[in-house]
Scaffold this active site. Structure first.
Site, mmCIF file in Angstrom:
data_model
loop_
_atom_site.group_PDB
_atom_site.id
_atom_site.type_symbol
_atom_site.label_atom_id
_atom_site.label_comp_id
_atom_site.label_asym_id
_atom_site.label_seq_id
_atom_site.Cartn_x
_atom_site.Cartn_y
_atom_site.Cartn_z
ATOM 1 N N TRP A 132 1.069 -1.311 0.067
ATOM 2 C CA TRP A 132 -0.046 -0.001 0.054
ATOM 3 C C TRP A 132 1.150 1.411 0.065
ATOM 4 C CZ3 TRP A 132 -2.370 2.877 4.685
ATOM 5 C CH2 TRP A 132 -3.111 3.763 4.240
ATOM 6 N N ASP A 140 -0.775 -5.688 8.939
ATOM 7 C CA ASP A 140 -1.715 -4.678 8.359
ATOM 8 C C ASP A 140 -2.988 -5.581 8.367
ATOM 9 O OD1 ASP A 140 -3.384 -2.862 7.631
ATOM 10 O OD2 ASP A 140 -1.751 -1.798 6.564
ATOM 11 N N ALA A 192 -6.577 -4.720 7.407
ATOM 12 C CA ALA A 192 -7.474 -3.944 6.917
ATOM 13 C C ALA A 192 -8.719 -4.488 6.126
ATOM 14 C CB ALA A 192 -6.876 -2.902 6.006
ATOM 15 N N LYS A 248 -13.244 -0.915 6.403
ATOM 16 C CA LYS A 248 -14.062 -1.712 5.111
ATOM 17 C C LYS A 248 -15.058 -2.777 5.860
ATOM 18 C CE LYS A 248 -10.503 -0.024 3.144
ATOM 19 N NZ LYS A 248 -9.148 0.624 3.405
HETATM 20 C C1 LMR Z 1 -6.946 2.025 -0.780
HETATM 21 O O1 LMR Z 1 -5.748 1.488 -0.748
HETATM 22 O O2 LMR Z 1 -7.472 2.267 -1.664
HETATM 23 C C2 LMR Z 1 -7.434 2.314 0.661
HETATM 24 O O3 LMR Z 1 -6.757 1.476 1.556
HETATM 25 C C3 LMR Z 1 -7.947 3.833 0.756
HETATM 26 C C4 LMR Z 1 -6.842 4.590 1.207
HETATM 27 O O4 LMR Z 1 -6.641 5.372 2.041
HETATM 28 O O5 LMR Z 1 -5.761 4.502 0.310
#
Ligand code: LMR
Length: 394
Positions: free
Chosen positions: A127, A208, A210, A243
């Site tokens: 991410w 992590d 999420a 989420k």
């Molecule tokens: C994403 O990866 O799109 C989500 O986790 C939202 C974000 O804050 O980036």
């Protein structure tokens, strides 16, 4: 002072959101930011969350501060959902945070305080905000091999090879389930091999988490995290409720620190509270109250789990449909990985140029690395995306 500021690199996910909003074309498909959408493109408030909110509105009598670590009942409910009875509660410290990102940030700061020389190993890719926050804090991020572009799966051997470079005290950031951005995940044997290596290297896992409930199921998606906690002397878990409870803007998350030596729990707990105080003082409470209520009330919990299952299986069906349509159009199985992936995202394997072609010609928006949000699709748009991919030469 302000004139000394320089422009910061833009977040590619947020840039994409803005570009989509500005696109005047009447038919456009947003597969960008990781926000769940139903078949009508709407992000609903989950039934149980709405019911909990109504109850809480009636009952709430004060908006005075909670504790620095948030409401202890929230921590208990989240620990139960994520870890069940993996470790005694006396071995677990936890503090509410503003969303999962807040938990990630606090975890990095805890690492920096406790172990300034620790390097944080991150999957390649990960991410983007993981990298951005580490850079902001002046911490060292080291990528480990993860995604195998040729198969669309995990390069487990490559990952193990990269992690050979770990030094004692380094941290390895792992996606507990539903890898973001690729959608490719380790299987149980691969998790075991990674964990054995971390143990051998005396490295510390940070999970992590999420998307619990978006992959194989609420319980199943916590399996790797439970295994990690059970076998690691110390571990960190940054969990998000954005989420799985659909409460994105309430900013609800938790940082959990586990230790097999319960003498260390008190200092870990005090440090989490201290870090909250330094960064934002008290964590947001409203979303945490709703989550606690949903998890602790059997009727609300059953309804929430049922709706979460609908969301999860709906995304699985879209994955299967997209893979089947691509199979039909391409006459090959090279997109079968889309049905194997789990969670909200899949990395399609398109080049940045092909991604741009799909945006320009078909008003389809995805992140430049060809990550799509599966939940941005519906029965009508699956064939549109599949055709656009083949037309663009993916
Ligand atoms: C994403 O990866 O799109 C989500 O986790 C939202 C974000 O804050 O980036």
């Amino acid at each position: 002072m302000f004139s000394a500021l320089t422009a910061q690199p833009e977040d590619k996910i947020l840039v994409l959101m803005a570009k989509f909003r500005e696109d005047p074309r009447p038919v456009k498909i947003d597969l960008g930011v990781g926000v769940y959408r139903d078949a009508r493109g709407h992000t609903p408030i989950m039934r149980a969350v709405k019911a909990a909110e109504q109850q809480w509105w009636q009952e709430e009598e004060t908006k005075a501060y909670t504790g620095l670590a948030g409401d202890p009942a929230f921590a208990d409910a989240m620990i139960d959902m994520i870890l069940a009875d993996t470790l005694p509660r006396s071995n677990i410290a936890a503090a509410a945070t503003p969303g999962g990102t807040g938990a990630v940030r606090q975890a990095f700061e805890l690492i920096q305080m406790a172990s300034p020389d620790a390097r944080v190993f991150v999957s390649d890719p990960t991410w983007p905000n993981h990298l951005s926050i580490l850079k902001h804090l002046g911490m060292t991020a080291i990528p480990y091999r993860y995604f195998d572009a040729a198969t669309g799966g995990v390069d487990a051997q490559g990952m193990l090879d990269s992690l050979q470079d770990l030094r004692a005290g380094d941290v390895v950031l792992l996606h507990g389930c539903c890898h973001n951005p690729t959608g490719a995940n380790l299987n149980t044997a691969e998790w075991q091999a990674v964990l054995a290596l971390l143990t051998e290297k005396r490295a510390i896992p940070m999970v992590d988490l999420a998307y619990q409930g978006f992959g194989d199921g609420l319980h199943e998606d916590a399996a790797a995290t439970r295994m990690i906690v059970e076998h690691s002397p110390e571990a960190l878990i940054a969990a998000s409720c954005s989420k799985n409870f659909g409460i994105y803007r309430e900013r609800t998350g938790i940082l959990i620190a586990t230790t097999q030596d319960s003498d260390k729990t008190a200092i870990a707990q005090a440090t989490l509270a201290h870090l909250n105080r330094q960064n934002f003082s008290f964590p947001p409470d409203h979303g945490a109250r709703l989550v606690t209520r949903v998890l602790n009330d059997p009727a609300l919990r059953a309804d929430w789990q049922a709706e979460l299952e609908e969301v999860r299986t709906g995304m699985q069906a879209l994955r299967r449909d997209l893979a089947a349509e691509l199979q039909r159009l391409s006459g090959s199985d090279r997109f079968a990985f889309i049905a194997q992936h789990r969670g909200m995202f899949s990395r399609l394997g398109a080049t940045p140029e092909q991604v741009e072609t799909m945006r320009a010609q078909s008003a389809i928006y995805m992140v430049g690395d060809s990550r799509i949000n599966i939940a941005g699709l519906n029965a009508e748009t699956v064939p549109i995306l599949a055709k656009a991919m083949i037309d663009a030469g993916v």
